[in-house]
Design a protein around this motif. Structure first.
Motif, PDB file in Angstrom:
ATOM      1  N   ALA A  54     -23.172  -2.770  -3.588  1.00 54.11           N
ATOM      2  CA  ALA A  54     -21.885  -2.313  -3.057  1.00 54.11           C
ATOM      3  C   ALA A  54     -20.764  -3.322  -3.233  1.00 54.11           C
ATOM      4  N   THR A  55     -21.046  -4.486  -3.830  1.00 59.61           N
ATOM      5  CA  THR A  55     -20.032  -5.538  -3.867  1.00 59.61           C
ATOM      6  C   THR A  55     -18.798  -5.160  -4.682  1.00 59.61           C
ATOM      7  N   ARG A  56     -18.932  -4.198  -5.587  1.00 59.43           N
ATOM      8  CA  ARG A  56     -17.777  -3.806  -6.401  1.00 59.43           C
ATOM      9  C   ARG A  56     -17.035  -2.605  -5.807  1.00 59.43           C
ATOM     10  N   GLN A  57     -17.449  -2.148  -4.646  1.00 57.54           N
ATOM     11  CA  GLN A  57     -16.757  -1.027  -4.005  1.00 57.54           C
ATOM     12  C   GLN A  57     -15.401  -1.483  -3.456  1.00 57.54           C
ATOM     13  N   PRO A  58     -14.393  -0.615  -3.515  1.00 57.69           N
ATOM     14  CA  PRO A  58     -13.074  -0.999  -2.989  1.00 57.69           C
ATOM     15  C   PRO A  58     -13.098  -1.436  -1.530  1.00 57.69           C
ATOM     16  N   THR A  59     -13.919  -0.770  -0.719  1.00 59.64           N
ATOM     17  CA  THR A  59     -13.971  -1.148   0.695  1.00 59.64           C
ATOM     18  C   THR A  59     -14.486  -2.562   0.865  1.00 59.64           C
ATOM     19  N   ALA A  60     -15.427  -2.956   0.018  1.00 56.10           N
ATOM     20  CA  ALA A  60     -15.937  -4.326   0.085  1.00 56.10           C
ATOM     21  C   ALA A  60     -14.822  -5.321  -0.204  1.00 56.10           C
ATOM     22  N   GLY A  61     -13.991  -5.001  -1.197  1.00 52.98           N
ATOM     23  CA  GLY A  61     -12.867  -5.874  -1.498  1.00 52.98           C
ATOM     24  C   GLY A  61     -11.878  -5.968  -0.357  1.00 52.98           C
ATOM     25  N   THR A  62     -11.666  -4.855   0.325  1.00 55.00           N
ATOM     26  CA  THR A  62     -10.757  -4.848   1.474  1.00 55.00           C
ATOM     27  C   THR A  62     -11.256  -5.762   2.576  1.00 55.00           C
ATOM     28  N   VAL A  63     -12.526  -5.600   2.938  1.00 56.40           N
ATOM     29  CA  VAL A  63     -13.079  -6.432   4.019  1.00 56.40           C
ATOM     30  C   VAL A  63     -13.156  -7.892   3.591  1.00 56.40           C
ATOM     31  N   ALA A  64     -13.525  -8.139   2.331  1.00 55.30           N
ATOM     32  CA  ALA A  64     -13.572  -9.522   1.850  1.00 55.30           C
ATOM     33  C   ALA A  64     -12.198 -10.179   1.935  1.00 55.30           C
ATOM     34  N   GLY A  72     -12.083 -20.125   8.592  1.00 49.81           N
ATOM     35  CA  GLY A  72     -13.013 -20.653   9.579  1.00 49.81           C
ATOM     36  C   GLY A  72     -14.142 -21.434   8.939  1.00 49.81           C
ATOM     37  N   PRO A  73     -15.061 -21.929   9.752  1.00 49.96           N
ATOM     38  CA  PRO A  73     -16.141 -22.778   9.249  1.00 49.96           C
ATOM     39  C   PRO A  73     -17.073 -22.037   8.303  1.00 49.96           C
ATOM     40  N   ALA A  74     -17.623 -22.763   7.330  1.00 54.18           N
ATOM     41  CA  ALA A  74     -18.484 -22.176   6.300  1.00 54.18           C
ATOM     42  C   ALA A  74     -19.923 -22.158   6.792  1.00 54.18           C
ATOM     43  N   ASP A  75     -20.220 -21.224   7.696  1.00 51.55           N
ATOM     44  CA  ASP A  75     -21.534 -21.202   8.348  1.00 51.55           C
ATOM     45  C   ASP A  75     -22.538 -20.264   7.686  1.00 51.55           C
ATOM     46  N   ALA A  76     -22.056 -19.187   7.077  1.00 50.13           N
ATOM     47  CA  ALA A  76     -22.972 -18.143   6.603  1.00 50.13           C
ATOM     48  C   ALA A  76     -22.417 -17.514   5.331  1.00 50.13           C
ATOM     49  N   THR A  77     -23.298 -16.858   4.596  1.00 46.80           N
ATOM     50  CA  THR A  77     -22.951 -16.314   3.291  1.00 46.80           C
ATOM     51  C   THR A  77     -22.216 -14.987   3.396  1.00 46.80           C
ATOM     52  N   ALA A  78     -21.128 -14.883   2.658  1.00 45.43           N
ATOM     53  CA  ALA A  78     -20.455 -13.603   2.436  1.00 45.43           C
ATOM     54  C   ALA A  78     -20.978 -13.076   1.103  1.00 45.43           C
ATOM     55  N   ILE A  79     -21.900 -12.140   1.155  1.00 45.55           N
ATOM     56  CA  ILE A  79     -22.662 -11.704  -0.016  1.00 45.55           C
ATOM     57  C   ILE A  79     -21.734 -11.266  -1.145  1.00 45.55           C
ATOM     58  N   GLY A  80     -22.020 -11.787  -2.335  1.00 43.04           N
ATOM     59  CA  GLY A  80     -21.325 -11.366  -3.541  1.00 43.04           C
ATOM     60  C   GLY A  80     -19.924 -11.910  -3.728  1.00 43.04           C
ATOM     61  N   THR A  81     -19.463 -12.801  -2.839  1.00 42.29           N
ATOM     62  CA  THR A  81     -18.088 -13.297  -2.912  1.00 42.29           C
ATOM     63  C   THR A  81     -17.997 -14.742  -3.359  1.00 42.29           C
ATOM     64  N   GLY A  82     -19.118 -15.453  -3.333  1.00 41.10           N
ATOM     65  CA  GLY A  82     -19.082 -16.887  -3.595  1.00 41.10           C
ATOM     66  C   GLY A  82     -18.632 -17.698  -2.397  1.00 41.10           C
ATOM     67  N   LEU A  83     -18.428 -17.034  -1.251  1.00 37.15           N
ATOM     68  CA  LEU A  83     -17.877 -17.694  -0.071  1.00 37.15           C
ATOM     69  C   LEU A  83     -18.921 -17.912   1.006  1.00 37.15           C
ATOM     70  N   ARG A  84     -18.657 -18.903   1.844  1.00 38.01           N
ATOM     71  CA  ARG A  84     -19.345 -19.060   3.120  1.00 38.01           C
ATOM     72  C   ARG A  84     -18.292 -18.956   4.209  1.00 38.01           C
ATOM     73  N   LEU A  85     -18.638 -18.257   5.286  1.00 34.89           N
ATOM     74  CA  LEU A  85     -17.673 -17.913   6.319  1.00 34.89           C
ATOM     75  C   LEU A  85     -18.293 -18.109   7.705  1.00 34.89           C
ATOM     76  N   PRO A  86     -17.501 -18.008   8.754  1.00 33.54           N
ATOM     77  CA  PRO A  86     -18.085 -17.955  10.091  1.00 33.54           C
ATOM     78  C   PRO A  86     -19.068 -16.793  10.208  1.00 33.54           C
ATOM     79  N   ALA A  87     -20.061 -16.939  11.039  1.00 32.62           N
ATOM     80  CA  ALA A  87     -21.101 -15.912  11.150  1.00 32.62           C
ATOM     81  C   ALA A  87     -20.544 -14.527  11.483  1.00 32.62           C
TER      82      ALA A  87
END
Length: 483
Positions: A54-64, A72-87
């Motif tokens: 689902a990472t290429r879905q428009p809604t995923a891009g909106t939430v990302a 915020g702190p890089a605590d957990a993985t944001a799947i498919g984005t290359g990012l780490r974010l708060p939990a």
């Protein structure tokens, strides 16, 4: 105020949330039985695959985009984005991804998709706290059990349907917020009192309306994300001292009364709690579309296997349980010509037509796949012409079986006058017709390989399926983080 706090002992009473919290605390201390841990590992792998797809879905891009702005702190993985974010942010994106393609597991008769809100919440907190993989599985398992138990409390046997659903409420996100809070609290190491408060707090946070299933809009894809987010936040609030009412489930102004009124069944929530587990009976989906459409797809695939030529079909009747019609058949003009690939996933006429025309295509060995639910596929003239021949009706036998299964009967009249019928009483992916290990592997590969590549797919699958015994979460999340 920081750190863990001592709560009033709400669990000494025989309240529903107290009994739930005692079970969750016991699981936190003792762990799940091995067969349940193994079941949860398959569900985690299923969620990861559905999320990657689902990472290429428009809604995923909106939430990302939103969670990037929050920072915020890089605590957990944001799947498919290359990012780490708060939990909480990672849980919001994770739950959104998990539910976006409607490929997530389903519990009957509550009609919940429990892993989509619960697993992302548990994953985010486990990664943020460095919890070992078996502890993650324990937390997710008991959180899923809590979510479906609450959903069962809203199932009215006389009505033959979920009261949540009858009222247009998305039980998955409403009950899932509480299940996610329990899972997050267990991973956090809260005791029984803290777990009870986390659940009671989250009961004020769950929401979700189903009108988008009928007439459009993409907000439903975010429902499980918000439930996962709410669960993480509720556990943190409980950890820092916020409290909830001890009678939050059964009280006069509590969860079940507020959502289901006089139709609520409190006993169903706690009957056999800790002795009988609903968890292993939850259905895995073989097709990336609304579960109500699956038996119709199975029937159409059977007709195709018998050699029925779609060009020789004059008319089609799809019989389903009456309560299902609102989701997959109404309004008729919307379902016959879905406005997008996403809306096609909620259309009985379209999914029958797609199965008759596409059948078991080259994408994988399960039946319909993601290629059947693109905007281009939903606008295909041949599929729309065949979908226009489908009439959806209530079927008495299907109604007798529903919602223990989502059955269907397909009746076809051919241009030469012959009439054919296929009846499907039990859905693939459930205890009566389970997916094989090879089919589970095929589904994960279908979902994840376009994003990760074949080597990473094997590495993730092997690691997660070993989690019941051992393993760390971080290496897997590093692989699914993406670029």
């Amino acid at each position: 105020m920081t750190g863990a706090v001592t709560h009033s002992d709400v669990t000494r009473t025989e309240t529903v949330v107290g009994r739930i919290a005692r079970l969750a605390d016991d699981v936190r201390r003792r762990g799940l039985p091995p067969h349940l841990r193994a079941d949860v590992a398959r569900r985690v792998l299923d969620v990861l695959g559905n999320s990657l797809a689902a990472t290429r879905q428009p809604t995923a891009g909106t939430v990302a985009a939103v969670v990037r702005e929050w920072g915020g702190p890089a605590d957990a993985t944001a799947i498919g984005t290359g990012l780490r974010l708060p939990a909480p942010s990672a849980a919001l994106l994770g739950g959104t991804l998990a539910h976006s393609l409607d490929f997530d597991d389903t519990h009957l008769p509550s009609v919940l998709h429990p892993s989509s809100p619960v697993v992302p919440a548990a994953l985010a907190v486990a990664e943020a706290t460095g919890a070992p993989a078996p502890a993650l599985l324990d937390a997710a398992g008991v959180g899923v059990e809590v979510a479906v138990r609450l959903g069962m409390g809203g199932y009215d046997r006389a009505l033959g349907n979920s009261v949540f659903f009858e009222r247009g409420q998305h039980a998955t996100s409403i009950c899932g917020a509480v299940g996610a809070a329990v899972a997050a609290a267990v991973v956090r190491g809260l005791d029984a009192d803290g777990i009870a408060h986390a659940a009671a707090i989250a009961a004020s946070m769950g929401s979700g309306l189903l009108e988008a299933n009928r007439t459009g809009g993409t907000v439903k894809r975010v429902h499980c994300g918000w439930a996962a987010h709410a669960g993480v936040v509720a556990a943190d609030l409980a950890r820092h001292g916020l409290t909830g009412p001890p009678t939050v489930v059964e009280g006069r102004f509590g969860f079940l009364q507020a959502f289901c009124g006089e139709h609520a069944d409190v006993d169903a929530v706690v009957a056999g709690l800790g002795e009988h587990w609903e968890l292993p009976g939850i259905f895995f989906k073989p097709y990336p579309c609304n579960h109500f459409t699956h038996a119709g797809i199975d029937a159409a695939l059977e007709l195709r296997a018998r050699g029925v030529d779609p060009a020789r079909i004059a008319e089609i009747e799809l019989g389903v349980p009456g309560p299902v019609l609102r989701t997959i058949a109404q309004p008729p003009e919307e379902k016959a010509r879905p406005r997008s690939g996403y809306h096609a996933a909620f259309s009985g006429p379209y999914t029958v037509a797609a199965a008759l025309l596409a059948g078991d295509g080259p994408e994988h060995g399960l039946g319909l796949g993601h290629a059947d639910f693109t905007d281009e596929a939903a606008a295909d003239p041949d599929r729309l012409a065949l979908a226009a021949k489908v009439t959806c009706v209530a079927d008495v036998r299907c109604e007798e079986i529903f919602p223990e299964q989502f059955p269907a009967v397909l009746r076809v009249r051919l241009t030469d006058g012959r009439r054919l019928e296929v009846r499907v009483d039990a859905n693939r992916g459930g205890p009566g017709r389970p997916l094989t290990p090879e089919e589970h592997a095929a589904k994960f590969r279908l979902n994840a390989e376009p994003v990760l590549g074949s080597d990473a797919v094997r590495a993730v699958s092997d690691a997660v399926l070993a989690w019941p015994e051992r393993g760390e979460i971080a290496p897997v999340m590093d692989l699914v983080r993406g670029a």
